[in-house]
Write an enzyme that holds these catalytic residues in place. Structure first.
Site: not given
Ligand code: MTE
Ligand code: MOS
Length: 783
Positions: A240, A318, A518, A205, A236, A727, A352
């Protein structure tokens, strides 16, 4: 036009499928590890893991491994030309001299096949001197084993707040961790080109940080290392910071052998080696006035950071910033500290730390509502922020009224009041089965607390034939970021979505990127993509203005046609315009940049305005619990969530649904068990696979699942009026936990508190309802 305004007939806001949906469901989407087969002479890496939770490595003999057919090399600390560390805090030796957790890799074997690498790893002789270990948070608290900064978030004076209270309660609460269980495990693939450039494909990520850490391990400048991420099969938060070391091992192997190296953890390795959601322990004291309004909250949060810091400090920040959730608490004193335990290094996980912080307060409200003589939903509503109020860290709660509106809308849509009566009637008629119905709010701050991360870049090319290729700094992990970025580019350039292609995320295209985390991927990268497109469109508008005989400001771009404002009949074709512009020597590509304005944060004082805005949501969940076993099912869930004006409504619906179900998993099913005994396997993760670690699946979906996005919710100051979505919906699942509490309580006399463990597994639910059922009617509530 300002950042949030949308032109007519815009591709943003269209409900389209994920750009890779067809590839995902047909198995054609490629992931990092799929690319290895294209390389010749590929080497496979396998770790030599510690069988102790904590042990000094006193000897390492690799001869046995080298005798295994196919083994090419064993990587050890002596091979590292640069810095032997895979983290950003200097506390994560890549090849440790002290193994810090059960399974910690102390060496890596490279071989012609994965089997050979595995046999080789088993043949490496390591001599360990076992040391005493700390496994649970409570052991760490008792031993005073902490790491990193301890932080305090305070407002007002809690002594005054407790004096003003009509009721004061105290309690403790343990919150379990969570395994990411992304479908794609961590993987890296590295090779070195003819000029010595190191090229790494990584399921990361945070490609920039993977690049930087690999560079310092190899003793190279960042410019000599390129990291690419095609897509991830879920991150998820688990990708990171965790991928860096694996990328560094693959890259080290490739530079030393001259052969490409593939490293992919299997499920067991991924579960035993990589960090998870932080378990938390909370000790609290809460004061309420006669009407049930908070007067004061004093909390000590202790997170279980595992063996090294990685993201534990910002996760704690956070958590502290989300203790308030949607509630105004006048006097607050909250301390946060991070335990050091001999376990995997706990890390980012959707929310987070926010979910853990919010859960502490939601648990308090759920526990004390009966003692205050209030319905939990009424207690919650009474404590909502009112417009003009600020959070304990000093940020005004913009759009506080949205929470009130959303709450009222959701209660109406879900027939909450009628169903409360139905649930009560059901419970009166059924001694051995009880239902619970609960509603909880979500307020979640959007932006990285660490202000510098709130920047992004993009590179947009328009080719001479009018086709468009975009690159941006964000990574795709299934959340639909790439889909949204294509919609943003098509909107900003006024071309059909089909003209826009997206290239994989690469550090040599867009440098110095932040983690896609985030939830701010679309806000940040969308701002940057739009900036690049706006520059190109301005260049093209100048050319079109000449051809159309109007001022450049009066040129409109829409669906591949370019025309004077109000005169679509006099349009030029986009392709012709681009062709002509090239011949007039016009720049047809641009680098875009975005920085979120208006943020500031004092990390030490824990004060400032760290968030651009708040994301709001609420959920109603109804459950039914079996009194003999504690088994339960979610009968119905109604979610209403604020995503501003959605950039891509189907994607956002998927995010809200997926977030809720993932939260349901964390709160009700998924239980990490570690060997806490003094036996030979102390510290070993016992739930190493899907057979022992229970994930939510189709069978756990709510029987009825109604998901809505808040309407007319334009967020000014964000790209095309949208809001982040990734999130916050995870925390909508808190209503399921609270519904379980209500159902358990219904087995006993009213007016009593019902503590419930987290996760509320059937076993935990059984003990909670057993407690309620055996309570004597005449007993007076505690505290
Ligand atoms: N959705 C899917 N399908 N797969 C993922 O790994 N990660 C989550 C969320 N939704 C995730 C997800 C997390 S922890 C974050 S921080 C955000 O997606 C990151 O992407 P964005 O900033 O583009 O929303
Ligand atoms: Mo999401 S826990 O900020 O990658």
């Amino acid at each position: 036009m300002s950042l949030h305004e949308r032109p007519d007939a815009a591709p943003v806001g269209e409900a389209i499928a994920h750009e890779s949906a067809a590839l995902h469901v047909t198995g054609h989407a490629l992931y990092t590890d799929d690319l290895g087969v294209r390389l010749q002479n590929l080497l496979h890496a396998w770790p030599v893991g510690s069988p102790h939770a904590h042990a000094r490595v006193t000897g390492l003999d690799t001869q046995g491994a080298l005798a295994v057919p196919g083994v090419v090399r064993v990587l050890t600390a002596a091979d590292v030309p640069g810095v032997n560390d895979a983290g950003v805090k200097g506390d994560e030796p890549l090849f440790p001299t002290v193994a810090m957790y059960h399974g910690h890799p102390v060496a890596w074997v490279l071989a012609d096949s994965e089997d050979a690498a595995r046999l080789g790893a088993a043949a490496v002789k390591v001599v360990y001197e076992p040391l005493s270990s700390v496994i649970t948070v409570r052991e760490a608290i008792a031993a005073g084993a902490f790491q990193g900064a301890q932080s305090t978030l305070a407002r007002g004076d809690v002594t005054v707040g407790f004096e003003q209270a009509a009721h004061v309660f105290t309690g403790e609460f343990d919150i379990g961790g969570q395994e990411h269980f992304y479908l794609e495990t961590n993987a890296a693939l590295a090779h070195v080109d003819e000029a010595g450039q190191v090229f790494i494909q990584s399921s990361t990520q945070h490609p920039t940080e993977t690049q930087e850490i690999t560079a310092h391990v190899l003793g190279l400048p960042s410019s000599a290392v390129t990291v690419q991420c095609l897509r991830m099969g879920g991150g998820f938060g688990g990708k990171e910071m965790q991928p860096h070391g694996y990328a560094a091992i693959a890259a080290l192997g490739a530079t030393l052998t001259g052969r490409p190296v593939r490293l992919r953890l299997n499920r067991t390795l991924d579960m035993t080696q990589t960090g998870k959601r932080h378990p938390f322990h909370a000790a609290w004291k809460a004061g309420f006035d006669a009407d049930g309004r908070f007067t004061a909250l004093e909390v000590t949060l202790t997170s279980d950071g595992g063996w090294s810091l990685d993201l534990s400090e910002p996760v704690m920040a956070r958590a502290l910033c989300h203790l308030d959730n949607a509630y105004f608490i006048p006097h607050v004193h909250a301390r946060g500290r991070i335990a050091r335990t001999n376990k995997t290094s706990q890390t980012a996980f959707r929310g987070f730390g926010g979910p853990q912080g919010m859960l502490v307060t939601e648990d308090i409200l759920g526990r004390v509502a009966p003692l205050l003589g209030l319905d939990a939903h009424e207690l919650r509503r009474r404590n909502f922020y009112q417009p003009g109020e600020a959070t304990p860290y000093g940020q005004p709660v913009r759009h506080a009224e949205r929470m009130h509106d959303l709450w009222a809308q959701l209660l109406a849509r879900s027939d909450f009041r009628e169903r409360q009566a139905e649930v009560a009637a059901f419970n009166a008629a059924h001694p051995h089965r009880k239902r619970g119905l609960s509603v909880t709010p979500v307020k979640f701050g959007i932006s990285f607390n660490f202000t510098a991360y709130n920047q992004a870049g993009a590179l947009v090319h328009v080719y001479k034939d009018g086709s468009v290729l975009i690159n941006h700094g964000g990574t795709e992990m299934g959340q639909g970021l790439h889909t949204k970025m294509m919609q943003v580019a098509a909107t900003a350039l006024g071309v059909p979505l089909s003209s826009v292609r997206l290239a994989p995320t690469r550090t040599d295209k867009v440098p110095n990127t932040s983690a896609t985390a985030a939830s701010s991927g679309a806000d940040l990268n969308g701002g940057a993509v739009k900036d690049a497109c706006d520059q190109i469109r301005a260049n093209l508008a100048a050319v079109a203005a000449g051809a159309l005989g109007v001022h450049p400001d009066d040129v409109r771009f829409e669906a591949g046609r370019v025309f004077p404002i109000g005169h679509p009949d006099r349009s030029l074709d986009w392709k012709t315009l681009v062709h002509d512009a090239y011949h007039l020597r016009t720049q047809l590509w641009a680098a875009g940049f975005y920085r979120t304005p208006g943020l500031h944060w004092d990390r030490v004082a824990m004060q400032g305005e760290p968030f651009k805005y708040f994301s709001y949501g609420a959920s109603v969940t109804e459950v039914e619990v079996d009194g003999f076993t504690g088994a339960y099912r979610v009968r119905r869930a109604d979610l209403l969530h604020d995503v501003g004006d959605s950039l891509s409504p189907l994607i956002d619906l998927g995010q809200v649904e997926g977030g809720y179900v993932q939260g349901l998993g964390w709160l009700t099913l998924e239980e990490l068990r570690w060997d806490e005994s003094d036996g030979p396997n102390r510290g070993r993760l016992q739930t190493q696979s899907a057979s022992t670690y229970k994930l939510p699946s189709f069978s756990e979906l709510p029987g009825q699942f109604n998901v809505g996005l808040l309407e007319r919710a334009t967020e000014t100051g964000v790209v095309y009026g949208s809001k982040a979505v990734g999130e916050p919906p995870l925390m909508l699942a808190i209503s399921a936990r609270e519904a379980l509490r209500e159902a358990c309580a219904a087995f006993g006399p009213p007016g009593r508190t019902t503590p419930l463990n987290s996760p509320a597994t059937p076993e935990a639910v059984y003990w909670a309802l057993h407690e309620a059922r055996t309570a004597r009617h005449e007993e007076v509530p505690g505290d």
